[in-house]
Each structure stands twice: as structure tokens, then as C-alpha cells.
Design a protein around this motif. Structure first.
Motif, PDB file in Angstrom:
ATOM      1  N   VAL A  35      54.100 -49.054  -8.295  1.00 58.24           N
ATOM      2  CA  VAL A  35      54.318 -47.609  -7.773  1.00 58.24           C
ATOM      3  C   VAL A  35      55.731 -47.327  -7.130  1.00 58.24           C
ATOM      4  CG1 VAL A  35      53.320 -46.080  -5.949  1.00 58.24           C
ATOM      5  CG2 VAL A  35      51.929 -47.662  -7.125  1.00 58.24           C
ATOM      6  N   GLY A  37      59.016 -43.851  -6.521  1.00 58.48           N
ATOM      7  CA  GLY A  37      59.259 -42.485  -6.859  1.00 58.48           C
ATOM      8  C   GLY A  37      60.164 -42.419  -8.225  1.00 58.48           C
ATOM      9  N   ASN A  38      60.711 -41.004  -8.515  1.00 58.69           N
ATOM     10  CA  ASN A  38      61.491 -40.977  -9.642  1.00 58.69           C
ATOM     11  C   ASN A  38      62.911 -41.585  -9.305  1.00 58.69           C
ATOM     12  OD1 ASN A  38      59.910 -39.596 -11.180  1.00 58.69           O
ATOM     13  ND2 ASN A  38      60.395 -37.678 -10.182  1.00 58.69           N
ATOM     14  N   GLU A 157      53.345 -45.054 -17.009  1.00 58.62           N
ATOM     15  CA  GLU A 157      52.771 -43.803 -17.039  1.00 58.62           C
ATOM     16  C   GLU A 157      51.659 -43.502 -18.002  1.00 58.62           C
ATOM     17  OE1 GLU A 157      53.068 -41.771 -14.350  1.00 58.62           O
ATOM     18  OE2 GLU A 157      54.635 -42.738 -13.215  1.00 58.62           O
ATOM     19  N   SER A 160      49.701 -40.051 -17.774  1.00 55.99           N
ATOM     20  CA  SER A 160      50.332 -38.823 -17.648  1.00 55.99           C
ATOM     21  C   SER A 160      50.054 -37.930 -18.444  1.00 55.99           C
ATOM     22  CB  SER A 160      51.902 -39.066 -17.939  1.00 55.99           C
ATOM     23  OG  SER A 160      52.589 -37.839 -17.840  1.00 55.99           O
ATOM     24  N   SER A 187      52.808 -48.204 -14.356  1.00 62.07           N
ATOM     25  CA  SER A 187      53.246 -47.400 -13.271  1.00 62.07           C
ATOM     26  C   SER A 187      52.499 -46.221 -13.407  1.00 62.07           C
ATOM     27  CB  SER A 187      54.686 -47.308 -13.615  1.00 62.07           C
ATOM     28  OG  SER A 187      54.691 -46.439 -15.059  1.00 62.07           O
ATOM     29  N   SER A 188      52.377 -45.334 -12.567  1.00 65.54           N
ATOM     30  CA  SER A 188      51.518 -44.205 -12.259  1.00 65.54           C
ATOM     31  C   SER A 188      52.077 -43.561 -10.914  1.00 65.54           C
ATOM     32  CB  SER A 188      50.357 -44.363 -12.221  1.00 65.54           C
ATOM     33  OG  SER A 188      49.634 -43.192 -12.213  1.00 65.54           O
ATOM     34  N   HIS A 189      52.255 -42.271 -10.895  1.00 65.78           N
ATOM     35  CA  HIS A 189      52.415 -41.277 -10.038  1.00 65.78           C
ATOM     36  C   HIS A 189      51.302 -40.733  -9.015  1.00 65.78           C
ATOM     37  CE1 HIS A 189      56.476 -41.012 -11.868  1.00 65.78           C
ATOM     38  NE2 HIS A 189      57.099 -40.971 -10.470  1.00 65.78           N
TER      39      HIS A 189
END
Length: 295
Positions: A35, A37-38, A157, A160, A187-189
Motif C-alpha cells: 500500500v 500513494g502514487n 493493482e 483496478s 498492490s492496491s489503492h
């Protein structure tokens, strides 16, 4: 069970240190969420683990031994930038990718058929990839990573663009792979999904690991907050000894006792004043923890 061990990985692009002494493990049999941020360094780290990008320091090990090209070929990898051939038909392309990984054509075809069925794409197997929606193209990319019965999964991701039905199918598949004892890193937002799904988390900010552990461990590491709900106004709590008040709204107060004695004293004082509707520990959501550790 085998595990992936990342120790001191570092990578710079010019003056920018994108990954700065990153260390973590991905244990076998567990789902580990990555996890950040960009620009936090997640994709760069994953590329270094897969050998697609050279590191400027540190190492990656598989079950205690240096990671080799042969081992990496047994890892199901889903890159951030999708790598499908848009003009090629879905089934033909996936069978071809399976053969490249060492599967026989018959085994690849059987595995592709099973996975397409699970993702609701069996009737689209003969279509060119470019004719699919972006969400369905994502599903095809996922099948490419999962169809070979890999020894580990590294997915950038993967959720997504997926609709809720496809997310559920993906979750089931990841859990099935983890139940075989393999390491799974993704990974994931979508923090709500990560909180529900992951056994462990690695939180990255500005190229560095800022938190690791299970969701419950990370939630328990924060301040010990309690929500007190009374039958009357809770404004008097502001004057209680040993109590830091985070918020008061009518009959409800969110408080942080300095110690157990202060907590007990607050409860006794509340009972002396009248009805206590609720007094319970408040565990922070993952989104709150994330904002705190990445600030």
C-alpha cells in the motif's frame, strides 16, 4: 513454505531516490498487501523483485537463497502497464503465453478455459482483446498471471477497473493460491478491500517502508481511543482528569485515557451522573492508519 525476502532495496532515477532501503517479507500462504500513494515506490520495488529493473542496492531472496531467473519464471506477475496483444484473440493469446511459461498447449488451453469461465469471459474467448472493455481486458491480464499455477504471485493493482463480481472472483482465486502455501503480494489503492482481504500489509511512503504487520496489529498500534455515549450531555468529559478529548458531540465523546486508571475513573464518573449507553474501544479504520503513517 517458501517466502520472498526483500532486504535493503534501493533505486534512484537521477537525483530522485524512488526506493530507499526497502525491506519486507512476503510469507508463503498469506496475502500481503502493498500500500502507498502514487510515487511511493511500489511499482519500482515490484519490478526490482521481478528482475525487470536493476537495483542500486539490496537483494531479493527466495526461501533464503538468492532470487534467480529460473525462480522468477515461476512467479505469476501482473505489471502495472498491461502487456496484451490487442489484435490477437483472447484464447489464442493466453494459450501462447502459457506455452511460453512451459505449459503444454493442452494444459494451457484447459487452464485458460477454467479461468475464463470463472471470470465470466468464456463466451468472449474468440474475440480480439481490443474488442473487450477495459475491465474485461483487465480480467484477461489477470488470467495470464494466474493460469500457470505459479509458485508465487506479484500483482500490481490487479483490482483496478474490475466490477464487484470480478473483484469477488479475483479474491476467491487469490485465496485459493494462498491456500497452496505460495507467497502473494499485490498492490492496491482500494484500502477497504485491502483491509478485508490481506493477512499482512506493507505500507510505503516516499520510497520507504513506514509500517508493516497484520491489519489488527497496525490498528492496535494506534492511540487507545474510547467512544462514550451517555443518556445526557457529554460536555463535562472535557474536564475529566487524565482524559484527552478528541471530540464531543452532544451525548457522545471520543476520548483517549492516559492510562487504565483514568479510563476506569471516567466510567465511574459517567455512571454516577446517569445512564451510560455505550463505552467501547474504537479501533481505527485502515484509511485512518494509512493517513497517519504516510503523513
Amino acid at each position: 513454505m517458501a517466502q520472498i525476502e526483500v532486504t535493503g532495496l534501493t533505486r534512484s532515477f537521477g537525483e530522485l531516490k524512488a526506493v530507499d532501503d526497502v525491506s519486507f517479507t512476503v510469507p508463503g500462504g498469506l496475502l500481503t498487501g502493498f500500500v502507498g500513494g502514487n510515487g511511493a515506490g511500489k511499482t519500482t520495488t515490484m519490478r526490482m523483485v521481478m528482475g525487470l529493473l536493476a537495483s542500486h542496492g539490496g537483494e531479493v531472496r527466495w526461501d533464503g537463497q538468492p532470487m534467480t531467473t529460473a525462480i522468477r519464471r515461476r512467479i505469476g506477475y501482473m505489471p502495472e502497464e498491461r502487456g496484451l496483444y490487442p489484435k490477437q484473440k483472447v484464447l489464442d493469446q493466453l494459450v501462447y503465453l502459457g506455452e511460453l511459461s512451459g505449459m503444454t498447449a493442452a494444459d494451457a488451453r484447459a487452464s485458460v478455459a477454467e479461468h475464463l469461465e470463472r471470470f465470466g469471459l468464456a463466451d468472449r474467448a474468440g474475440e480480439r482483446v481490443e474488442k473487450l472493455s477495459l475491465g474485461n481486458q483487465q480480467r484477461v491480464q489477470i488470467v495470464a498471471a494466474l493460469m500457470t499455477t505459479p509458485d508465487a504471485l506479484i500483482l500490481d493493482e490487479p483490482f483496478s477497473g474490475l466490477d464487484p463480481s470480478a473483484v469477488d472472483s479475483m479474491v476467491d482465486l487469490l485465496r485459493e493460491h494462498a491456500s497452496r502455501g505460495i507467497p502473494v503480494l499485490f498492490s492496491s489503492h482500494q484500502l477497504d478491500l485491502v483491509e478485508r482481504l490481506c493477512d499482512r500489509l506493507v505500507v510505503l511512503a516516499h520510497g520507504r517502508v513506514v509500517a508493516t504487520g497484520s491489519v489488527s496489529e497496525l490498528r492496535g498500534a494506534g492511540p487507545e481511543l474510547y467512544r462514550l455515549t451517555l443518556g445526557g450531555d457529554a460536555g463535562w468529559v472535557r474536564d475529566a482528569d487524565g482524559i484527552h478529548v478528541h471530540d464531543v458531540d452532544g451525548s457522545t465523546a471520543l476520548v483517549e485515557p492516559s492510562d487504565d486508571a483514568a479510563r476506569q475513573a471516567l466510567l465511574r464518573a459517567a455512571l454516577d451522573r446517569g445512564d451510560v449507553v455505550d463505552f467501547a474501544r474504537q479501533m481505527p479504520a485502515l484509511s485512518e492508519i494509512y493517513r497517519e503513517v504516510t503523513a
